[in-house]
Design a protein around this motif. Structure first.
Motif, PDB file in Angstrom:
ATOM      1  N   LEU A 256       0.826  -1.210   0.000  1.00 47.13           N
ATOM      2  CA  LEU A 256       0.000   0.000   0.000  1.00 47.13           C
ATOM      3  C   LEU A 256       0.860   1.260   0.000  1.00 47.13           C
ATOM      4  CD1 LEU A 256      -2.834  -1.024   2.484  1.00 47.13           C
ATOM      5  CD2 LEU A 256      -2.975  -0.799  -0.002  1.00 47.13           C
ATOM      6  N   ASN A 257       1.981   1.208   0.699  1.00 46.27           N
ATOM      7  CA  ASN A 257       2.899   2.344   0.694  1.00 46.27           C
ATOM      8  C   ASN A 257       3.497   2.563  -0.697  1.00 46.27           C
ATOM      9  OD1 ASN A 257       4.514   4.436   1.491  1.00 46.27           O
ATOM     10  ND2 ASN A 257       5.905   3.186   2.696  1.00 46.27           N
ATOM     11  N   ILE A 258       3.849   1.494  -1.372  1.00 48.35           N
ATOM     12  CA  ILE A 258       4.391   1.620  -2.728  1.00 48.35           C
ATOM     13  C   ILE A 258       3.343   2.221  -3.668  1.00 48.35           C
ATOM     14  CG2 ILE A 258       5.167   0.299  -4.749  1.00 48.35           C
ATOM     15  CD1 ILE A 258       6.629  -1.562  -2.809  1.00 48.35           C
ATOM     16  N   LEU A 259       2.104   1.796  -3.527  1.00 47.70           N
ATOM     17  CA  LEU A 259       1.038   2.355  -4.365  1.00 47.70           C
ATOM     18  C   LEU A 259       0.835   3.841  -4.088  1.00 47.70           C
ATOM     19  CD1 LEU A 259      -1.563  -0.549  -4.286  1.00 47.70           C
ATOM     20  CD2 LEU A 259      -0.038   0.111  -6.162  1.00 47.70           C
ATOM     21  N   ALA A 260       0.906   4.238  -2.829  1.00 47.86           N
ATOM     22  CA  ALA A 260       0.790   5.659  -2.489  1.00 47.86           C
ATOM     23  C   ALA A 260       1.957   6.455  -3.071  1.00 47.86           C
ATOM     24  CB  ALA A 260       0.724   5.832  -0.978  1.00 47.86           C
ATOM     25  N   CYS A 261       3.147   5.874  -3.063  1.00 46.70           N
ATOM     26  CA  CYS A 261       4.311   6.541  -3.655  1.00 46.70           C
ATOM     27  C   CYS A 261       4.139   6.708  -5.157  1.00 46.70           C
ATOM     28  CB  CYS A 261       5.580   5.756  -3.374  1.00 46.70           C
ATOM     29  SG  CYS A 261       6.040   5.720  -1.650  1.00 46.70           S
ATOM     30  N   LEU A 262       3.602   5.704  -5.799  1.00 49.63           N
ATOM     31  CA  LEU A 262       3.418   5.794  -7.247  1.00 49.63           C
ATOM     32  C   LEU A 262       2.364   6.830  -7.616  1.00 49.63           C
ATOM     33  CD1 LEU A 262       3.763   2.056  -8.269  1.00 49.63           C
ATOM     34  CD2 LEU A 262       5.444   3.882  -8.414  1.00 49.63           C
TER      35      LEU A 262
ATOM     36  N   ARG B 254       1.205  12.119  -9.981  1.00 46.97           N
ATOM     37  CA  ARG B 254       0.481  13.376  -9.799  1.00 46.97           C
ATOM     38  C   ARG B 254       1.288  14.461  -9.107  1.00 46.97           C
ATOM     39  NH1 ARG B 254      -4.966  12.623  -7.051  1.00 46.97           N
ATOM     40  NH2 ARG B 254      -5.199  14.686  -7.931  1.00 46.97           N
ATOM     41  N   GLY B 255       2.575  14.226  -8.859  1.00 50.14           N
ATOM     42  CA  GLY B 255       3.383  15.186  -8.112  1.00 50.14           C
ATOM     43  C   GLY B 255       3.406  16.563  -8.757  1.00 50.14           C
ATOM     44  N   PRO B 256       3.380  17.604  -7.915  1.00 48.75           N
ATOM     45  CA  PRO B 256       3.360  18.943  -8.489  1.00 48.75           C
ATOM     46  C   PRO B 256       4.687  19.356  -9.126  1.00 48.75           C
ATOM     47  CG  PRO B 256       3.423  19.056  -6.103  1.00 48.75           C
ATOM     48  CD  PRO B 256       3.268  17.616  -6.479  1.00 48.75           C
ATOM     49  N   GLY B 257       5.769  18.787  -8.685  1.00 42.69           N
ATOM     50  CA  GLY B 257       7.065  19.172  -9.244  1.00 42.69           C
ATOM     51  C   GLY B 257       7.986  17.980  -9.389  1.00 42.69           C
ATOM     52  N   PRO B 258       9.121  18.195 -10.058  1.00 40.94           N
ATOM     53  CA  PRO B 258      10.052  17.084 -10.264  1.00 40.94           C
ATOM     54  C   PRO B 258      10.671  16.565  -8.969  1.00 40.94           C
ATOM     55  CG  PRO B 258      10.889  19.104 -11.280  1.00 40.94           C
ATOM     56  CD  PRO B 258       9.540  19.401 -10.752  1.00 40.94           C
ATOM     57  N   ARG B 259      10.901  17.438  -8.007  1.00 42.05           N
ATOM     58  CA  ARG B 259      11.480  16.975  -6.741  1.00 42.05           C
ATOM     59  C   ARG B 259      10.504  16.078  -5.988  1.00 42.05           C
ATOM     60  NH1 ARG B 259      16.538  18.662  -5.383  1.00 42.05           N
ATOM     61  NH2 ARG B 259      17.192  20.502  -6.510  1.00 42.05           N
ATOM     62  N   ASP B 260       9.216  16.400  -6.057  1.00 43.59           N
ATOM     63  CA  ASP B 260       8.213  15.545  -5.418  1.00 43.59           C
ATOM     64  C   ASP B 260       8.166  14.181  -6.087  1.00 43.59           C
ATOM     65  OD1 ASP B 260       7.337  17.483  -3.557  1.00 43.59           O
ATOM     66  OD2 ASP B 260       6.164  18.430  -5.146  1.00 43.59           O
ATOM     67  N   ARG B 261       8.299  14.170  -7.388  1.00 43.82           N
ATOM     68  CA  ARG B 261       8.287  12.889  -8.110  1.00 43.82           C
ATOM     69  C   ARG B 261       9.510  12.050  -7.774  1.00 43.82           C
ATOM     70  NH1 ARG B 261       5.776  16.236 -12.479  1.00 43.82           N
ATOM     71  NH2 ARG B 261       3.662  15.402 -12.585  1.00 43.82           N
ATOM     72  N   VAL B 262      10.669  12.691  -7.682  1.00 47.51           N
ATOM     73  CA  VAL B 262      11.886  11.953  -7.340  1.00 47.51           C
ATOM     74  C   VAL B 262      11.801  11.430  -5.915  1.00 47.51           C
ATOM     75  CG1 VAL B 262      14.367  12.210  -6.946  1.00 47.51           C
ATOM     76  CG2 VAL B 262      13.338  13.117  -9.013  1.00 47.51           C
ATOM     77  N   THR B 263      11.240  12.224  -5.013  1.00 46.42           N
ATOM     78  CA  THR B 263      11.062  11.762  -3.642  1.00 46.42           C
ATOM     79  C   THR B 263      10.155  10.543  -3.602  1.00 46.42           C
ATOM     80  OG1 THR B 263      11.359  14.009  -2.830  1.00 46.42           O
ATOM     81  CG2 THR B 263      10.328  12.451  -1.339  1.00 46.42           C
ATOM     82  N   GLY B 264       9.104  10.547  -4.400  1.00 47.31           N
ATOM     83  CA  GLY B 264       8.223   9.387  -4.476  1.00 47.31           C
ATOM     84  C   GLY B 264       8.927   8.159  -5.011  1.00 47.31           C
TER      85      GLY B 264
END
Length: 83
Positions: free
Chosen positions: A14-20, A25-35
């Motif tokens: 479930l955590n992996i799905l939340a990360c994906l 849908r991340g607002p920026g590239p840093r949010d996507r990389v963090t995910g």
């Protein structure tokens, strides 16, 4: 013990799905990389749990590789500076 490990695997998936979701849908590239980094380390944790429960102890090596890749990605993003 097996029930606890199965519950842990459900939480990790479930955590992996939340990360994906954050990656898509991340607002920026840093949010996507963090995910991606969080999904990678959570995937390493799930591989470690599977290595304990299953007949393949070599999954620990794969977990270590995932953690090393997450470390390289994090260092690369930090040293790249703000964008």
């Amino acid at each position: 013990m097996t029930v606890v490990l199965q519950a842990l695997m459900i939480v990790l998936v479930l955590n992996i799905l939340a990360c994906l979701v954050r990656v898509v849908r991340g607002p920026g590239p840093r949010d996507r990389v963090t995910g991606v980094v969080l999904a990678g380390t959570t995937g390493a944790a799930s591989l470690a749990v599977l290595s304990v429960t299953g007949p393949l102890p070599s999954l620990r090596d794969a977990a270590l590789v995932l953690v090393a890749l997450a470390l390289v990605l994090t260092v690369t993003m930090v040293t790249a500076g703000p964008r």
